[in-house]
Write a protein that holds these residues in place. Structure first.
Motif, short mmCIF file in Angstrom:
data_model
loop_
_atom_site.label_atom_id
_atom_site.label_comp_id
_atom_site.label_asym_id
_atom_site.label_seq_id
_atom_site.Cartn_x
_atom_site.Cartn_y
_atom_site.Cartn_z
N CYS A 119 -1.63 -5.36 -6.29
CA CYS A 119 -1.41 -6.51 -7.18
C CYS A 119 -2.24 -6.36 -8.46
N ILE A 120 -3.45 -5.83 -8.32
CA ILE A 120 -4.30 -5.60 -9.50
C ILE A 120 -3.67 -4.57 -10.43
N TYR A 121 -3.13 -3.49 -9.86
CA TYR A 121 -2.47 -2.47 -10.69
C TYR A 121 -1.29 -3.08 -11.45
N VAL A 122 -0.52 -3.91 -10.76
CA VAL A 122 0.65 -4.54 -11.38
C VAL A 122 0.23 -5.42 -12.55
N LEU A 123 -0.86 -6.17 -12.37
CA LEU A 123 -1.31 -7.11 -13.39
C LEU A 123 -1.99 -6.43 -14.57
N THR A 124 -2.62 -5.27 -14.34
CA THR A 124 -3.44 -4.66 -15.39
C THR A 124 -2.84 -3.41 -16.01
N GLN A 125 -1.85 -2.76 -15.34
CA GLN A 125 -1.34 -1.48 -15.83
C GLN A 125 0.16 -1.58 -16.11
N ALA A 126 0.52 -1.51 -17.41
CA ALA A 126 1.92 -1.65 -17.80
C ALA A 126 2.79 -0.53 -17.23
N LYS A 127 2.29 0.69 -17.23
CA LYS A 127 3.08 1.81 -16.72
C LYS A 127 3.25 1.75 -15.22
N PHE A 128 2.27 1.19 -14.52
CA PHE A 128 2.42 1.00 -13.08
C PHE A 128 3.52 -0.02 -12.82
N ASN A 188 0.82 -1.21 0.00
CA ASN A 188 0.00 0.00 0.00
C ASN A 188 0.85 1.26 0.00
N LEU A 189 1.98 1.24 0.71
CA LEU A 189 2.90 2.38 0.67
C LEU A 189 3.45 2.59 -0.74
N LEU A 190 3.82 1.49 -1.40
CA LEU A 190 4.31 1.59 -2.78
C LEU A 190 3.24 2.16 -3.69
N ALA A 191 2.00 1.70 -3.52
CA ALA A 191 0.90 2.22 -4.34
C ALA A 191 0.72 3.72 -4.14
N ILE A 192 0.79 4.17 -2.89
CA ILE A 192 0.63 5.60 -2.60
C ILE A 192 1.75 6.41 -3.25
N VAL A 193 2.98 5.95 -3.12
CA VAL A 193 4.13 6.68 -3.68
C VAL A 193 4.04 6.73 -5.20
N ILE A 194 3.76 5.59 -5.82
CA ILE A 194 3.74 5.52 -7.29
C ILE A 194 2.58 6.32 -7.86
N LYS A 246 9.02 -1.15 -10.97
CA LYS A 246 10.40 -1.61 -11.20
C LYS A 246 11.39 -0.49 -10.88
N ASN A 247 11.07 0.72 -11.28
CA ASN A 247 11.96 1.85 -10.99
C ASN A 247 12.07 2.09 -9.48
N ALA A 248 10.93 1.93 -8.79
CA ALA A 248 10.93 2.13 -7.34
C ALA A 248 11.78 1.09 -6.63
N VAL A 249 11.74 -0.15 -7.15
CA VAL A 249 12.55 -1.22 -6.54
C VAL A 249 14.02 -1.03 -6.87
N LYS A 250 14.31 -0.58 -8.10
CA LYS A 250 15.70 -0.41 -8.52
C LYS A 250 16.38 0.77 -7.85
N TYR A 251 15.60 1.79 -7.49
CA TYR A 251 16.19 3.02 -6.96
C TYR A 251 17.06 2.79 -5.73
N PRO A 252 16.56 2.13 -4.67
CA PRO A 252 17.44 1.90 -3.51
C PRO A 252 18.61 0.99 -3.83
#
Length: 324
Positions: free
Chosen positions: A294-303, A25-31, A308-314
């Motif tokens: 999880c729904i956003y990840v499965l249905t939205q390519a830009k999300f 949920n934190l990732l969803a809010i940030v993205i 991926k960018n959020a995970v790669k950043y740290p």
């Protein structure tokens, strides 16, 4: 007597869900707050509000209440003046989360089925007003829960735990409030979302037939239709979110209806299968606060790309630090 298997499942399930629910949920809010997911500002507002409400549900209802009761039963969390506001916040967060799902479903219904109203209603400003109104009304509707509880024990002059007041089960006022609360959340939202989706599907099928016919007459069957592609993405997101809500809340709704019809109030957790049904419905309900990302990840390519960018950043920061 042997520790019930449903309790053993809950002792594993709730902590595991908490470990997942907070970061997703934190990732969803940030993205979503970055506004780079290819969604309209109106949709992003609703999804952001839903993610914030879901995060509050995970913190109050899941971590502070369910996990806290299992693993820290003697902590300060269960001093009565502390657990009362936690119970209130958990109820308010659940009400707001549910009704924001209704608001999002209605927004998409208007966007797809009401062309005349679409331009005025489906805007970022309207979304902000709706989210604010739902949040305020959800909190006000849950205020009585703060006054329903009383201490279970008083140890060293410290009131501990929160249990229903003695007159909660006998007072007609509290009985009426509980009935209205159960009707408003989740029964009415459940059937509203179901109805809006049925009407939306009917509209989509009718519009698709007309559009295919027009394009067929123009000999453009093999060309891509950008408008239909954008609409399909919105429809997939809508049906994924509302479908997930319906599936995860249907047991809770059915259980609430059964309890009111049968006037069942107490279960034996060791022998009564009705308690297992209630515990299962509660677990599915809380799971609904962790599925949208999880729904956003499965249905939205830009999300997915932003995730991926959020995970790669740290990781990139760590690599740069090591190299330096």
């Amino acid at each position: 007597m042997e520790y019930p298997i449903i309790y053993q499942i809950e002792d594993i399930y709730y902590p595991a869900l908490a470990v997942i629910g907070v970061p997703v949920n934190l990732l969803a809010i940030v993205i979503l707050s970055r506004g780079k997911c290819g969604l309209s500002k109106c949709i992003s507002r609703y999804l952001l509000g839903m993610a914030a409400a879901d995060l509050l549900v995970v913190i109050t209802d899941l971590i502070l209440t369910r996990v806290g009761l299992s693993y820290f039963p003697n902590s300060f969390l269960f001093i009565t003046p502390v657990c009362r506001p936690i119970m209130f916040l958990g109820s308010a967060a659940t009400v707001v989360s549910v009704w924001l799902t209704v608001a999002f479903t209605f927004d998409r219904f208007v966007a797809i089925c009401c062309e005349n109203l679409k331009r005025k209603y489906c805007t970022e400003k309207t979304a902000a007003v709706v989210i604010g109104t739902v949040s305020v009304l959800g909190c006000l509707e849950s205020v009585p829960w703060y006054f329903i509880y009383q201490p279970y024990l008083i140890i060293d002059n410290v009131p501990r735990y929160c249990v229903f007041k003695l007159n909660f089960r006998t007072s007609p006022v509290w009985a009426a409030y509980e009935f209205v609360h159960l009707i408003l959340t989740p029964c009415v939202p459940f059937f509203l979302i179901l109805l809006l989706n049925v009407l939306t599907v009917r509209r989509i099928l009718a519009a698709s037939r007309v559009r295919r016919g027009l394009r067929g007459r123009s000999n453009e069957e093999n060309q891509k239709d950008p408008e239909m592609e954008n609409r399909n993405k919105s429809i997939i997101l809508l049906f994924s979110i509302s479908g997930s809500f319906i599936l995860l809340w249907v047991t809770q709704v059915a259980n609430n209806i059964y309890r009111r019809i049968s006037d069942t109030r107490y279960y034996n957790p060791y022998t009564d299968p009705r308690y297992i049904t209630e515990a299962t419905s509660r677990m599915l309900q809380i799971l609904s606060s962790c599925t949208n990302t999880c729904i956003y990840v499965l249905t939205q390519a830009k999300f997915r790309e932003e995730l991926k960018n959020a995970v790669k950043y740290p990781l990139n920061l760590i690599v740069k630090f090591v190299k330096s």
